[in-house]
Design a protein around this motif. Sequence first.
Motif, PDB file in Angstrom:
ATOM      1  N   ASP A  13     -12.011  21.290   5.056  1.00 29.84           N
ATOM      2  CA  ASP A  13     -13.364  21.787   5.307  1.00 29.84           C
ATOM      3  C   ASP A  13     -14.381  20.659   5.255  1.00 29.84           C
ATOM      4  OD1 ASP A  13     -12.604  24.404   5.659  1.00 29.84           O
ATOM      5  OD2 ASP A  13     -12.734  24.876   3.538  1.00 29.84           O
ATOM      6  N   GLN A  14     -14.211  19.751   4.280  1.00 30.88           N
ATOM      7  CA  GLN A  14     -15.193  18.696   4.094  1.00 30.88           C
ATOM      8  C   GLN A  14     -15.214  17.720   5.256  1.00 30.88           C
ATOM      9  OE1 GLN A  14     -17.336  18.749   1.955  1.00 30.88           O
ATOM     10  NE2 GLN A  14     -18.192  16.728   1.653  1.00 30.88           N
ATOM     11  N   TYR A  58     -24.948  18.317  -1.344  1.00 31.88           N
ATOM     12  CA  TYR A  58     -24.772  19.767  -1.271  1.00 31.88           C
ATOM     13  C   TYR A  58     -23.333  20.124  -0.953  1.00 31.88           C
ATOM     14  CZ  TYR A  58     -25.229  24.527   0.545  1.00 31.88           C
ATOM     15  OH  TYR A  58     -25.062  25.866   0.789  1.00 31.88           O
ATOM     16  N   ASN A  59     -22.717  19.392  -0.038  1.00 36.50           N
ATOM     17  CA  ASN A  59     -21.325  19.690   0.314  1.00 36.50           C
ATOM     18  C   ASN A  59     -20.352  19.309  -0.797  1.00 36.50           C
ATOM     19  OD1 ASN A  59     -21.424  20.729   3.129  1.00 36.50           O
ATOM     20  ND2 ASN A  59     -22.408  18.784   3.524  1.00 36.50           N
ATOM     21  N   LEU A  63     -17.809  21.941  -3.352  1.00 41.75           N
ATOM     22  CA  LEU A  63     -16.398  21.790  -3.675  1.00 41.75           C
ATOM     23  C   LEU A  63     -16.171  21.846  -5.177  1.00 41.75           C
ATOM     24  CD1 LEU A  63     -15.252  18.965  -1.217  1.00 41.75           C
ATOM     25  CD2 LEU A  63     -14.928  21.413  -0.998  1.00 41.75           C
ATOM     26  N   MET A  64     -17.086  21.262  -5.946  1.00 35.11           N
ATOM     27  CA  MET A  64     -16.953  21.291  -7.397  1.00 35.11           C
ATOM     28  C   MET A  64     -17.059  22.726  -7.921  1.00 35.11           C
ATOM     29  SD  MET A  64     -16.577  18.079  -8.283  1.00 35.11           S
ATOM     30  CE  MET A  64     -16.947  18.091 -10.021  1.00 35.11           C
ATOM     31  N   ALA A  66     -16.403  25.417  -6.371  1.00 35.22           N
ATOM     32  CA  ALA A  66     -15.239  26.192  -5.925  1.00 35.22           C
ATOM     33  C   ALA A  66     -13.948  25.698  -6.563  1.00 35.22           C
ATOM     34  CB  ALA A  66     -15.126  26.139  -4.399  1.00 35.22           C
ATOM     35  N   TRP A  67     -14.059  24.752  -7.491  1.00 37.24           N
ATOM     36  CA  TRP A  67     -12.892  24.198  -8.192  1.00 37.24           C
ATOM     37  C   TRP A  67     -11.889  23.613  -7.210  1.00 37.24           C
ATOM     38  CZ3 TRP A  67     -13.017  23.106 -13.084  1.00 37.24           C
ATOM     39  CH2 TRP A  67     -11.849  22.766 -13.740  1.00 37.24           C
ATOM     40  N   ARG A  68     -12.399  22.848  -6.253  1.00 37.52           N
ATOM     41  CA  ARG A  68     -11.528  22.276  -5.232  1.00 37.52           C
ATOM     42  C   ARG A  68     -11.441  20.757  -5.358  1.00 37.52           C
ATOM     43  NH1 ARG A  68     -13.158  25.115   0.325  1.00 37.52           N
ATOM     44  NH2 ARG A  68     -11.505  23.745   1.062  1.00 37.52           N
ATOM     45  N   VAL A  69     -11.810  20.240  -6.535  1.00 35.39           N
ATOM     46  CA  VAL A  69     -11.594  18.847  -6.863  1.00 35.39           C
ATOM     47  C   VAL A  69     -10.647  18.803  -8.044  1.00 35.39           C
ATOM     48  CG1 VAL A  69     -12.667  16.710  -7.692  1.00 35.39           C
ATOM     49  CG2 VAL A  69     -13.861  18.147  -6.039  1.00 35.39           C
ATOM     50  N   GLU A  70      -9.605  18.024  -7.939  1.00 31.20           N
ATOM     51  CA  GLU A  70      -8.616  17.955  -9.015  1.00 31.20           C
ATOM     52  C   GLU A  70      -9.194  17.177 -10.196  1.00 31.20           C
ATOM     53  OE1 GLU A  70      -4.760  16.688  -7.972  1.00 31.20           O
ATOM     54  OE2 GLU A  70      -4.669  17.869  -6.133  1.00 31.20           O
TER      55      GLU A  70
END
Length: 234
Positions: A13-14, A58-59, A63-64, A66-70
């Motif tokens: 997405d990013q 903002y983008n 992600l943060m 949405a818990w989409r960074v490990e």
Amino acid sequence: MTTRLYVRRRLHDQRRHDPLYLLALISTLVFALTASPADAVLFTFTIFVPLVCAFAAYNEVKLMLAWRVEYWNSPYRDYPAVLTFRVLLLVTIPNVAAPAFVIGAMSADFSTRALWTYAALALVTTLAYSAFATAVATFGRPAFIAFLVYVLGFENLLGHFFPWPRWFSIREWAIATTELLATGDLLPPSPIPGPIGLGLLIICGGFGLLWAGGGILYLRWQKNGGAGFPEGPS
């Protein structure tokens, strides 16, 4: 570790935003080549730098949230805003700071004074706007729009006609810090003394990142139903 964090994110997405960064960069470079040097510098540091930093922040914050960074087992896991800011710089340094430096130096024929001054200005403004935009983006899209209104309406419009808004302008704080350089007289003088501008950037920017980190952790805690946070790989 920063590169590894950036690569291991879910980027499908990013990465779709990369053409937008490229389009903004090309448009700004074309404008810089066709406009006067003064107009090119003005547009770069009043429109291009803050807007692209805000969009990128903002983008990244989305992600943060949405818990989409490990998250790794490191201190960064307990300070998510600092992690977001560090990862964000991988987008803003090459796409914002570097072209802003080139345009500024080009406007002064790449003189030695211009190289030092615009390198400092491009770096400081990029760091400052990225830090503030990271904190603001935790409020979501309405705050993102409000930040754009602040940049376009308050900093550019009011700051152009009245002197007092400059004391509340991120850009003016950054410009003031260049007065601490031996070559800082290349830029128009700021009503804010250099040490005060640097102090405001450090204090307000640091507080913004700490506040954003607490907000992100709280939102993650709520989304997990009050449970602990998942562990990242060792």
